[in-house]
Design a protein around this motif. Structure first.
Motif, short mmCIF file in Angstrom:
data_model
loop_
_atom_site.label_atom_id
_atom_site.label_comp_id
_atom_site.label_asym_id
_atom_site.label_seq_id
_atom_site.Cartn_x
_atom_site.Cartn_y
_atom_site.Cartn_z
N TRP A 109 0.84 -1.19 0.00
CA TRP A 109 0.00 0.00 0.00
C TRP A 109 0.88 1.24 0.00
CZ3 TRP A 109 -4.56 -0.65 4.03
CH2 TRP A 109 -5.43 -1.65 3.57
N ALA A 110 0.53 2.20 -0.84
CA ALA A 110 1.29 3.45 -0.91
C ALA A 110 0.36 4.57 -1.36
CB ALA A 110 2.46 3.31 -1.88
N ASP A 111 0.83 5.81 -1.20
CA ASP A 111 0.03 6.94 -1.65
C ASP A 111 0.17 7.10 -3.16
OD1 ASP A 111 2.28 8.58 -2.33
OD2 ASP A 111 2.52 9.11 -0.23
N PRO A 112 -0.61 7.97 -3.80
CA PRO A 112 -0.63 8.05 -5.27
C PRO A 112 0.72 8.27 -5.92
CG PRO A 112 -2.52 9.21 -4.37
CD PRO A 112 -1.67 8.82 -3.19
N ASN A 113 1.56 9.19 -5.41
CA ASN A 113 2.85 9.44 -6.04
C ASN A 113 3.74 8.21 -6.04
OD1 ASN A 113 2.31 12.07 -6.71
ND2 ASN A 113 3.34 12.96 -4.93
N ARG A 114 3.83 7.56 -4.89
CA ARG A 114 4.74 6.43 -4.77
C ARG A 114 4.20 5.17 -5.45
NH1 ARG A 114 6.48 9.83 -0.64
NH2 ARG A 114 4.37 9.92 0.16
N THR A 115 2.90 5.07 -5.57
CA THR A 115 2.32 3.91 -6.25
C THR A 115 2.86 3.81 -7.67
OG1 THR A 115 0.30 3.99 -4.94
CG2 THR A 115 0.17 2.86 -7.05
N LYS A 116 2.85 4.91 -8.39
CA LYS A 116 3.31 4.91 -9.78
C LYS A 116 4.81 4.60 -9.87
CE LYS A 116 3.05 7.60 -14.03
NZ LYS A 116 2.59 8.88 -14.65
N ALA A 117 5.58 5.18 -8.97
CA ALA A 117 7.02 4.96 -9.00
C ALA A 117 7.39 3.53 -8.65
CB ALA A 117 7.71 5.92 -8.03
N LEU A 118 6.64 2.92 -7.74
CA LEU A 118 6.96 1.57 -7.26
C LEU A 118 6.60 0.48 -8.26
CD1 LEU A 118 5.93 1.57 -3.50
CD2 LEU A 118 8.17 0.99 -4.42
N LYS A 119 5.59 0.71 -9.08
CA LYS A 119 5.04 -0.38 -9.87
C LYS A 119 6.07 -1.10 -10.75
CE LYS A 119 0.92 -1.77 -12.34
NZ LYS A 119 1.63 -2.86 -13.01
N PRO A 120 6.94 -0.39 -11.49
CA PRO A 120 7.92 -1.12 -12.31
C PRO A 120 8.83 -2.04 -11.50
CG PRO A 120 7.85 1.18 -12.93
CD PRO A 120 7.07 1.06 -11.66
N ALA A 163 8.12 -3.31 -8.50
CA ALA A 163 7.29 -4.39 -7.97
C ALA A 163 7.06 -5.46 -9.02
CB ALA A 163 5.95 -3.82 -7.49
N ASP A 164 6.82 -5.02 -10.25
CA ASP A 164 6.63 -5.99 -11.34
C ASP A 164 7.89 -6.82 -11.57
OD1 ASP A 164 4.06 -5.07 -11.72
OD2 ASP A 164 4.54 -3.83 -13.46
N GLU A 198 10.94 -11.94 -11.10
CA GLU A 198 12.13 -12.65 -10.65
C GLU A 198 11.79 -13.76 -9.66
OE1 GLU A 198 14.87 -9.86 -9.06
OE2 GLU A 198 15.46 -9.05 -11.02
N ASN A 199 10.71 -13.58 -8.91
CA ASN A 199 10.38 -14.54 -7.87
C ASN A 199 9.16 -15.39 -8.17
OD1 ASN A 199 12.26 -13.89 -5.41
ND2 ASN A 199 11.69 -11.92 -6.28
N GLY A 200 8.58 -15.18 -9.34
CA GLY A 200 7.43 -15.99 -9.73
C GLY A 200 6.22 -15.78 -8.84
N VAL A 201 6.04 -14.54 -8.37
CA VAL A 201 4.91 -14.23 -7.49
C VAL A 201 4.14 -13.04 -8.07
CG1 VAL A 201 6.06 -15.11 -5.43
CG2 VAL A 201 6.28 -12.69 -6.03
N THR A 202 2.96 -12.85 -7.57
CA THR A 202 2.16 -11.69 -7.96
C THR A 202 2.40 -10.56 -6.97
OG1 THR A 202 0.44 -13.14 -8.84
CG2 THR A 202 -0.19 -10.87 -8.36
N VAL A 203 2.64 -9.37 -7.48
CA VAL A 203 2.83 -8.20 -6.63
C VAL A 203 1.80 -7.14 -6.99
CG1 VAL A 203 4.42 -6.43 -5.80
CG2 VAL A 203 5.31 -8.66 -6.50
N GLU A 204 1.01 -6.75 -6.01
CA GLU A 204 0.00 -5.72 -6.22
C GLU A 204 0.39 -4.46 -5.44
OE1 GLU A 204 -4.67 -4.69 -5.03
OE2 GLU A 204 -3.85 -6.70 -4.64
#
Length: 427
Positions: A55-66, A68-69, A74-80
């Protein structure tokens, strides 16, 4: 979201005011570089299964997504990465207690005492080498009861932002700030002596450098040097004198501090050339730069013959939820992924606050000298107290500040604040 007012308290669980934050920073969707770290052994054990929720605020959500993906691939897991737009601390705490919270949440270090008290976060397993890679004050901010409870990634503090066309020389003392501001106002060159948000309810965060320089304090300290909630000093003789100093700067004195100056209008007033001095933080710089005002950034100076003007330092961090479903993955992501300089730089691009990771800060300073100037301005600062008892301070302090700025008796205001705080803390 513009700067949040401090002093917000939740009724059921004490959710105290978060550090100031900005909302006009540019966003970035930069892809992670090839130097992003690979997952370690703990996450490798979970390869091919699992889900990590952040969970993150709007600014950090966009920055984190790449990132996180990439971690997920790399780990064969789902990251939301889920965007939480308001009341982030309380939303996380409520969800955690209900068993519906994330594995990781992003927030201010001064959440820590409340979250630990409510059993919502676990210590973060940073190695000694990783700890050494952070700014010492950032690491201190996320350390509570001797344990590290967050991976810090950004720092913030207020500084004196000066219009260099109106005030070419950096003031040596805060008395010089007031004198120059009054001179400019008398000459009709500005409308305000100083742009420092007070608001109708007070703003302890922004005024604290002046309060501390005038001799005021909020808490005493323990033998370990930590804030001592059993020693509340808001009503002490020294703090009464500090409130008297603020009264002298107030609406019936120099008219430098005014309740009409708020978090919403102080930055635009400075950016519009209507005052020469602004006390604010990195969140102000997007608007200041956009305005084209010539500026410089220096530490808030002390009063003549006063103590140092000590700003609060706020730190943004990643926390591992104690009730998360994927705690092993969460520890891996927080300790070995977001401590990477590429991630820290992407987060800076999304929300320009100086990185806590020294390598990332060095890279940022090369491109943006303002980041280094804010760090220098906060070098004598103290981490905003993360103890849960701090929640009892913000509102009474703010009420006292606003009252003396409007002309009320400083001694009575300080004593009233102390009485309210002591009653809340049962001291």
């Amino acid at each position: 979201m513009r700067i949040r007012a401090l002093g917000v308290a939740a009724a059921a669980t004490v959710a105290f005011g978060a550090t100031a934050c900005g909302g006009s920073a540019p966003t970035s969707s930069a892809a992670p570089s090839s130097s992003a770290p690979s997952a370690g052994a703990s996450a490798t054990a979970a390869k091919g299964s699992g889900k990590l929720v952040i969970w993150a605020d709007p600014n950090r959500t966009k920055a984190l997504k790449p990132f996180a993906d990439q971690f997920g691939t790399e780990n064969g897991v789902t990251v939301e990465v889920k965007e939480i737009s308001k009341d982030n601390q309380q939303t996380f705490l409520t969800a955690s207690q209900q068993g519906s919270g994330p594995d990781i949440t992003v927030g201010a270090h001064d959440w820590i005492g409340n979250l630990v008290q409510n059993g919502a976060i676990d210590p973060v397993n940073l190695t000694e080498e990783q700890k050494a890679a952070f700014s010492p004050i950032a690491l201190k901010a996320v350390t509570f009861n001797g344990q590290v409870y967050g991976a810090p990634y950004a720092m913030e503090n207020v500084a004196l932002i000066r219009n260099t066309e109106l005030a070419p020389d950096a003031p040596a003392t805060f008395d010089d700030v007031i004198a120059k501001g009054k001179e400019l106002k008398k000459a009709g060159k500005v409308k305000e002596v100083l742009c420092l948000p007070v608001t109708a309810k007070g703003d302890a965060y922004h005024v604290y450098p002046l309060f501390s320089s005038a001799g005021g304090a909020i808490f005493g300290t323990t033998s370990a040097g930590d804030p001592d909630p059993k020693q509340v000093l808001v009503g002490s003789k020294e703090s009464q004198a500090a409130f008297e100093k603020l009264a002298g700067l107030g609406e019936k004195g120099d008219a430098a501090l005014k309740t009409s100056l708020t978090n919403e209008n102080s930055i635009p007033t400075f950016a519009g050339g209507k005052c020469a001095f602004l006390v604010s933080g990195p969140w102000a710089m997007a608007d200041v730069k956009k305005s084209g005002v010539a500026y410089d950034i220096t530490a808030v100076p002390a009063f003549k013959d006063g103590k140092p003007a000590t700003p609060f330092v706020g730190v943004q961090a990643f926390f591992v939820a104690s009730k998360g479903a994927s705690k092993t993955l969460a520890q891996e992501f927080v300790t070995n992924y977001v401590t990477n300089a590429d991630v820290a730089k992407a987060l800076y691009d999304a929300d320009p606050r100086p990185p806590a990771l020294t390598a990332a800060l060095d890279a940022v300073k090369a491109a943006d000298p303002d980041a280094g100037k804010f760090i220098e301005a906060g070098s004598g600062g103290i981490p905003m107290p993360a103890i849960p008892e701090m929640s009892a301070i913000w509102e009474p302090f703010g009420i006292a500040e606003a009252a003396v700025v409007k002309g009320s008796d400083p001694v009575k205001a300080a004593e009233s604040a102390q009485k309210t705080i002591d009653g809340s803390l049962k001291n």
